[in-house]
Design a protein around this motif. Structure first.
Motif, PDB file in Angstrom:
ATOM      1  N   LEU A   1       0.819  -1.210   0.000  1.00 19.14           N
ATOM      2  CA  LEU A   1       0.000   0.000   0.000  1.00 19.14           C
ATOM      3  C   LEU A   1       0.856   1.266   0.000  1.00 19.14           C
ATOM      4  N   ALA A   2       2.028   1.218   0.628  1.00 19.58           N
ATOM      5  CA  ALA A   2       2.892   2.400   0.707  1.00 19.58           C
ATOM      6  C   ALA A   2       3.741   2.586  -0.540  1.00 19.58           C
ATOM      7  N   SER A   3       3.838   1.573  -1.388  1.00 19.84           N
ATOM      8  CA  SER A   3       4.656   1.681  -2.596  1.00 19.84           C
ATOM      9  C   SER A   3       3.985   2.619  -3.602  1.00 19.84           C
ATOM     10  N   ARG A   4       4.765   3.479  -4.189  1.00 18.29           N
ATOM     11  CA  ARG A   4       4.238   4.432  -5.154  1.00 18.29           C
ATOM     12  C   ARG A   4       4.442   3.932  -6.581  1.00 18.29           C
ATOM     13  N   ASP A   5       3.693   4.525  -7.479  1.00 19.51           N
ATOM     14  CA  ASP A   5       3.840   4.256  -8.915  1.00 19.51           C
ATOM     15  C   ASP A   5       3.625   2.787  -9.259  1.00 19.51           C
ATOM     16  N   VAL A   6       2.725   2.131  -8.560  1.00 25.13           N
ATOM     17  CA  VAL A   6       2.415   0.730  -8.889  1.00 25.13           C
ATOM     18  C   VAL A   6       0.896   0.563  -8.961  1.00 25.13           C
ATOM     19  N   ARG A   7       0.263   1.520  -9.610  1.00 27.69           N
ATOM     20  CA  ARG A   7      -1.193   1.493  -9.676  1.00 27.69           C
ATOM     21  C   ARG A   7      -1.740   0.271 -10.409  1.00 27.69           C
ATOM     22  N   ARG A   8      -0.925  -0.313 -11.275  1.00 26.19           N
ATOM     23  CA  ARG A   8      -1.385  -1.484 -12.023  1.00 26.19           C
ATOM     24  C   ARG A   8      -1.761  -2.634 -11.095  1.00 26.19           C
TER      25      ARG A   8
ATOM     26  N   LEU B   1      -4.150 -12.167  -6.210  1.00 24.36           N
ATOM     27  CA  LEU B   1      -2.768 -12.091  -6.683  1.00 24.36           C
ATOM     28  C   LEU B   1      -2.685 -12.409  -8.176  1.00 24.36           C
ATOM     29  N   ALA B   2      -3.496 -13.374  -8.637  1.00 19.68           N
ATOM     30  CA  ALA B   2      -3.525 -13.687 -10.070  1.00 19.68           C
ATOM     31  C   ALA B   2      -4.048 -12.499 -10.875  1.00 19.68           C
ATOM     32  N   ALA B   3      -5.037 -11.775 -10.313  1.00 24.97           N
ATOM     33  CA  ALA B   3      -5.534 -10.576 -10.991  1.00 24.97           C
ATOM     34  C   ALA B   3      -4.424  -9.534 -11.105  1.00 24.97           C
ATOM     35  N   GLY B   4      -3.576  -9.441 -10.073  1.00 26.85           N
ATOM     36  CA  GLY B   4      -2.438  -8.538 -10.144  1.00 26.85           C
ATOM     37  C   GLY B   4      -1.463  -8.936 -11.236  1.00 26.85           C
ATOM     38  N   VAL B   5      -1.232 -10.240 -11.382  1.00 26.51           N
ATOM     39  CA  VAL B   5      -0.349 -10.724 -12.450  1.00 26.51           C
ATOM     40  C   VAL B   5      -0.923 -10.370 -13.813  1.00 26.51           C
ATOM     41  N   LEU B   6      -2.227 -10.577 -13.993  1.00 19.58           N
ATOM     42  CA  LEU B   6      -2.865 -10.282 -15.278  1.00 19.58           C
ATOM     43  C   LEU B   6      -2.859  -8.790 -15.595  1.00 19.58           C
ATOM     44  N   ALA B   7      -2.785  -7.951 -14.559  1.00 16.68           N
ATOM     45  CA  ALA B   7      -2.768  -6.503 -14.799  1.00 16.68           C
ATOM     46  C   ALA B   7      -1.438  -6.017 -15.362  1.00 16.68           C
ATOM     47  N   LEU B   8      -0.394  -6.835 -15.253  1.00 16.16           N
ATOM     48  CA  LEU B   8       0.912  -6.453 -15.781  1.00 16.16           C
ATOM     49  C   LEU B   8       0.957  -6.670 -17.295  1.00 16.16           C
ATOM     50  N   PRO B   9       1.651  -5.828 -18.028  1.00 16.32           N
ATOM     51  CA  PRO B   9       1.742  -6.003 -19.481  1.00 16.32           C
ATOM     52  C   PRO B   9       2.634  -7.179 -19.851  1.00 16.32           C
TER      53      PRO B   9
END
Length: 281
Positions: A46-53, A122-130
């Motif tokens: 949550l504190a990490s920036r620039d990782v909106r994906r 977590l899988a949804a997060g993986v799919l959000a990456l290009p």
């Protein structure tokens, strides 16, 4: 030290303490450090920036895993009492014993469901990456297929011994978690950071999900054999329930805890790094 870095260091420290507590046969302390590790990891994401994906999907996944850890901590003392009662079998009626056994299985199903929701996020997060690297994608796909084949062989061994609908009705949350994690692993190579943190973490989480399936299947099969024995017999002297000893050290359990915590940590950090690399490229 920046806040995300500090939270990541705290998460690693809590994870190591959880493993050490397991090794020293201190399950309550291990569960407490386990929860602390996941909460610190959640704060890092949550504190990490620039990782909106990936921020909210990964945070939700770690959050579900933290909920499971909190439930296990809450259940710990009651679970110890029930296991002792089951193994003693002194003066216990068969129906009452089976009811308690079944309640334990239902509780493990709830924990497996929490794991499933976590890995889905977590899988949804993986799919959000290009998608980027094709060669790595082929490697992780092959690895995921090998894990799936191994998992399928283990699953097939139980199909001929017990009724399939009854078995699946109990193990489906862990089975779904394993399939989702392996699917995310297959896709992670195309989206992974340069250090391969994301695929390695998903491999470890695949092993965690497979282990959760195995534990559920073993617990249910033991209950089913006792509830519906082939010869109608019931042992009054006691019930064979697998329980961990309180000896020192608990090496195998410590390895299981290390795999679970390392898997969650590597997936979270790998997703954050992959998102940053994708935005920078």
């Amino acid at each position: 030290m920046r806040l995300p870095s500090g939270l990541l260091v705290a998460s690693v420290a809590a994870g190591l303490l959880s493993v050490a507590a397991t090794l020293l046969a201190m399950p309550a302390a291990s569960l407490q450090f386990n929860l602390a590790m996941l909460l610190a990891l959640l704060g890092y994401v949550l504190a990490s920036r620039d990782v909106r994906r990936v921020r909210w999907a990964v945070a939700a996944g770690i959050g579900f895993l933290a909920v499971v850890a909190a439930m296990r901590l809450f259940w710990y003392q009651e679970q110890v009492d029930e296991l002792g009662w089951l193994t003693s079998g002194q003066g216990a009626a068969k129906n009452a014993l089976l009811a308690r056994w079944r309640a334990m299985i239902d509780r493990e199903m709830l924990a497996a469901l929490g794991l499933t929701l976590g890995v889905l996020c977590l899988a949804a997060g993986v799919l959000a990456l290009p998608s980027r690297r094709r060669r790595r994608g082929v490697a992780t796909t092959v690895l995921a297929l090998l894990l799936f084949a191994w998992f399928g062989l283990n699953l097939a061994r139980k199909l001929g011994r017990y009724p399939l609908p009854d078995l699946l009705a109990t193990v489906w949350p862990a089975l779904l978690a394993a399939l989702v994690t392996m699917g995310a692993l297959a896709l992670s190579g195309w989206r992974a950071d340069r250090r391969w943190l994301l695929p390695v973490g998903l491999v470890l989480l695949s092993l965690v999900a497979a282990d959760a399936y195995s534990d559920l299947a073993v617990a249910w099969s033991g209950w089913w054999v006792m509830a519906k024995p082939a010869d109608g017999a019931f042992l009054e002297t006691g019930v064979a329930v697998s329980t961990s000893s309180e000896g020192f050290p608990q090496l195998s359990q410590a390895i299981e805890v290390a795999i679970a915590l390392a898997g969650a940590g590597l997936v979270a950090v790998g997703a954050v790094r992959s998102s940053r690399e994708a935005d920078a490229s």
